[in-house]
Design an enzyme around this catalytic site. Structure first.
Site, short mmCIF file in Angstrom:
data_model
loop_
_atom_site.label_atom_id
_atom_site.label_comp_id
_atom_site.label_asym_id
_atom_site.label_seq_id
_atom_site.Cartn_x
_atom_site.Cartn_y
_atom_site.Cartn_z
N ASP A 73 95.47 0.00 6.08
CA ASP A 73 95.58 -0.44 4.69
C ASP A 73 94.28 -0.03 3.99
O ASP A 73 93.25 -0.68 4.17
CB ASP A 73 95.78 -1.96 4.66
N TYR B 110 91.06 -1.69 7.89
CA TYR B 110 91.55 -2.58 6.85
C TYR B 110 90.46 -2.60 5.79
O TYR B 110 89.49 -3.33 5.88
CB TYR B 110 91.83 -3.97 7.42
#
Length: 276
Positions: free
Chosen positions: A167, A128
């Protein structure tokens, strides 16, 4: 092998809340479950310092009875209930789990942003990536993170092929967002972030979505939930990825964006790859 990644934006809310958004999130979760993936990567779990509660564990068992799971939380001195990642994997699998630190700046190494699963012949790792933030207040630190992260992936790739997902908080090319001209200095589409992603790929990694689909446009993984019409108008960004080591790119069978219905924010991504 079938793998799915999803920035869930709060595991607690998805599992326990009765809000309209949580209901939509659980529908996405059910869509993922129907795919019967071998591995599921989840970002932005936002779990407390103590990790999943007993209630979370019971609910996860209900949704994923055939899976084991591991997690990483935000630790001091980072903010509480911030960021965080989780892997779920079929319980017949037995990976070695590591929680890498990459000598990142600020509190980034303490924010629970990375987990790696090591299998006999390959790695699966998720990230992330830190957002550069409003007014790009964290852009300088983000550039250091990108360099350190690329070096980490390259170090894995020296040992065995890598599947890297998550992400990444960057739209790499103009075709990866609906309105590039209006977002030149927006977090996630700065020249610096895009260059960092290019350098990552140049270390020997393939963006599997582009490998499979070429320069198709209008395919995104995130729509701003603060703009009510962003998904209706498809004003999205492609900032979530499945990357693989170049030498196994030809083994990719599918790299698709999963339909999450009317729910805005991130949508899951599917990777199917034939590995030994």
């Amino acid at each position: 092998m079938k793998l799915i990644t999803w920035n869930m934006d709060s595991l607690n809310a998805t599992l326990t809340s009765d809000s309209a958004r949580a209901v939509l999130s659980r529908e996405v979760l059910k869509t993922i479950i129907k795919q019967e993936p071998d591995v599921i990567a989840i970002q932005e779990t936002k779990l407390p310092r103590t990790g999943p509660s007993k209630k979370h564990a019971e609910l996860l068992e209900g949704f994923f009875p055939d899976y084991n799971y591991v997690w990483r939380i935000s630790e001091e001195p980072a903010r509480k209930s911030y960021a965080g990642t989780m892997f779920l994997y079929k319980n017949h699998l037995d990976p070695i789990v590591t929680y890498p630190k990459i000598d990142a700046p600020d509190t980034m190494d303490a924010e629970g942003r990375m987990i790696t699963l090591e299998f006999d012949t390959f790695y699966v790792t998720q990230v992330y990536t830190p957002n550069s933030g409003s007014e790009l207040v964290r852009l300088k630190e983000r550039q250091i993170w990108d360099k350190k992260y690329a070096e980490y992936l390259a170090s894995l790739d020296e040992k065995k092929p890598v599947l890297a997902t998550g992400d990444f908080n960057v739209a790499h090319k103009e075709i990866d967002l609906a309105n590039p001209n209006n977002n030149r200095r927006s977090a996630g589409f700065t020249d610096e972030e895009r260059e960092g992603f290019t350098k990552l790929l140049n270390k020997g990694f393939t963006d599997t979505f582009r490998y499979v689909h070429g320069d198709v446009t209008g395919q995104y993984s995130w729509w701003n939930q603060r703009v009510k019409t962003s998904k209706v108008n498809n004003s999205g960004w492609r900032i979530d990825y499945w990357l693989v080591s170049d030498r196994v790119a030809e083994k990719v069978q599918k790299s698709d964006i999963i339909d999450s219905g009317i729910r805005q924010d991130h949508t899951p991504l599917l990777l199917e790859i034939e590995l030994d």
